[in-house]
Design a protein around this motif. Sequence first.
Motif, PDB file in Angstrom:
ATOM      1  N   ARG B  86       0.782  -1.221   0.000  1.00 44.07           N
ATOM      2  CA  ARG B  86       0.000   0.000   0.000  1.00 44.07           C
ATOM      3  C   ARG B  86       0.826   1.289   0.000  1.00 44.07           C
ATOM      4  O   ARG B  86       0.319   2.343  -0.285  1.00 44.07           O
ATOM      5  N   TYR B  87       2.072   1.211   0.383  1.00 37.53           N
ATOM      6  CA  TYR B  87       2.854   2.437   0.471  1.00 37.53           C
ATOM      7  C   TYR B  87       4.101   2.329  -0.382  1.00 37.53           C
ATOM      8  O   TYR B  87       4.643   1.245  -0.578  1.00 37.53           O
ATOM      9  N   ARG B  92      11.922   0.187  -0.380  1.00 37.95           N
ATOM     10  CA  ARG B  92      10.843  -0.797  -0.370  1.00 37.95           C
ATOM     11  C   ARG B  92      11.252  -2.085  -1.081  1.00 37.95           C
ATOM     12  O   ARG B  92      10.979  -3.184  -0.614  1.00 37.95           O
TER      13      ARG B  92
END
Lengths: 332, 272
Positions: B86-87, B92
Amino acid sequence: MSIRRFALAALASALITGPAAAATEILNVSYDPTRELYQEFNAAFNKHWTAQGKEAVTVQQSHGGSGKQARAVIDGLRADVVTLALAGDIDELNKLGKLIPADWQSRLPQSSTPYTSTIVFLVRKGNPEGIKDWDDLVKPGVEVITPNPKTSGGARWNFLAAWAFAQQKYGSEAKAQEFVEKLYKNVPVLDTGARGSTITFVNNQIGDVLLAWENEAFLALKEQGGDQFEIVAPSLSILAEPPVAVVDKNVDKKGTREVATAYLNYLYSEEGQRIAAKNFYRPRNEAVAAEYAKQFPQLKLVTIDQDFNGWKTAQPKFFNDGGIFDQIYQAQ
Amino acid sequence: MSRRISPVIPGFGLTLGYTLVYLSLLVLIPLGAMFVHAAQLSWGEFWAIISAPRVLAALKLSFATAFAAAVINGIIGTLLAWALVRYTFPGRKVIDAMIDLPFALPTAVAGIALTALYAPAGPVGQIATWLGFKIAYTPLGITLALTFVTLPFVVRTLQPVLADIPREVEEAAACLGAKPFQVFRHILVPALLPAWLTGFALAFARGVGEYGSVIFIAGNMPMKTEILPLLIMVKLDQYDYTGATAIGVLMLVVSFILLLLINLLQRRIEKP
């Protein structure tokens, strides 16, 4: 390339390399702490073997827990020679696998045991708990590190050494059982092998004393430079006899009997004995033993054959399911 | 005349045949052989082996710690999957790749590393000791090792499902006046639950049979911190092949029943 041509090529290369490699390669299946010993010995043997005008031989080494290694050979690992921690494990090659004759232990000198070892204590520098003998291990608050006798050959020698001490000092089997029960109450971790216990004691810093193979204790001392640990020799211990044997069924199939036999015999030569002593195993040869006498502490040693009627009696009595070791933990 | 429906991918006969042979060689025959080997025992002997107090203690420990580890991963894993899907944030991709490390690392290496860290003398273990509890050589340590090795399961099964839930659905719910918790409760949970259960079941099953990473941190004390796979090794070290297979069969049957139950549960959720 068509599949057929590929298959032919593969077959041809197998035919060329197959037998040639088999003739010059033997496999030594051993237990954990002999790694360093056999690395040195294999090089020496090769030199000796080629000096006689024979073809050079590559010795493959396989190491692991003694029982696990024996099982691998029974299940089909093509070992030419086995050099294990207990005669009991080699007996199983006869019983379960029919790979060697029942009288294998009488085929080489000294019951097929070219070198011996014993069980000593490794304590932390300065011996803060003042551990001198087996009696000190059952005191409350002392933490003892030893592997699980159900999975480790070395641990079985540890157990029997403690038992022998208690039996001689307190005079009865019942007292001996009481003694080892107290001792194992002081054991916080039962590793599955001797190396695991050494790591627990040395690296993870658990416990006050490690029951160890003498060669393993010396090795730990050597690697740590001797400034963190010291070796304590108890008043009495056990003569640990790790035996060796040629695996008949395999060498006959592979045509390696001559070299495999010569390999094991060379362990008894002066050079072989010296390499064993350098790796902290007690040599059988008296002259070499005298040379290295200063290295090994003098202590009274009981033997598995005289004091426990051999592994055939000791294994089921102490370590099989329902044996004395199980009773210790069932009682708790 | 009936028309044969031709599948998109041709060669059904060949692929099915291959699948069956492959599965037989890899799964069916080895597991079947275990049952055959265990069948040498009479029912009474089999019962005597699997009802021994040590085996029962180990059974309880193995399944309880595997269950605890699966629950922990069910919660933390959902959180990780959520954050990763989601982010967007720097690093990441690296964190995403790290999730798979427990699969790539030899379990024994993981076990030794975890033990060194959580043993009473280790950096984290020292803090725990100071706080008055022990991690390594207790069931807590075993749970920790199992949590480590089964971490990727929940994350990796949830990630694609989470990514597939269209934002619009949540937005529509919000437009109709749903509060955030209602969106979570009525939109996200039903969509995620089947995948979550799959991840949970995979993690649980893997944890029950795990040996390498646990053996160093467990302490292996009979009746206390001895796991079931260790008892199998103990039997094998006594050359008691039948005894070992008896425990293996026991584990297989218990695991199968549990996985079956989870599967049934999953079915019920999928078609309400």
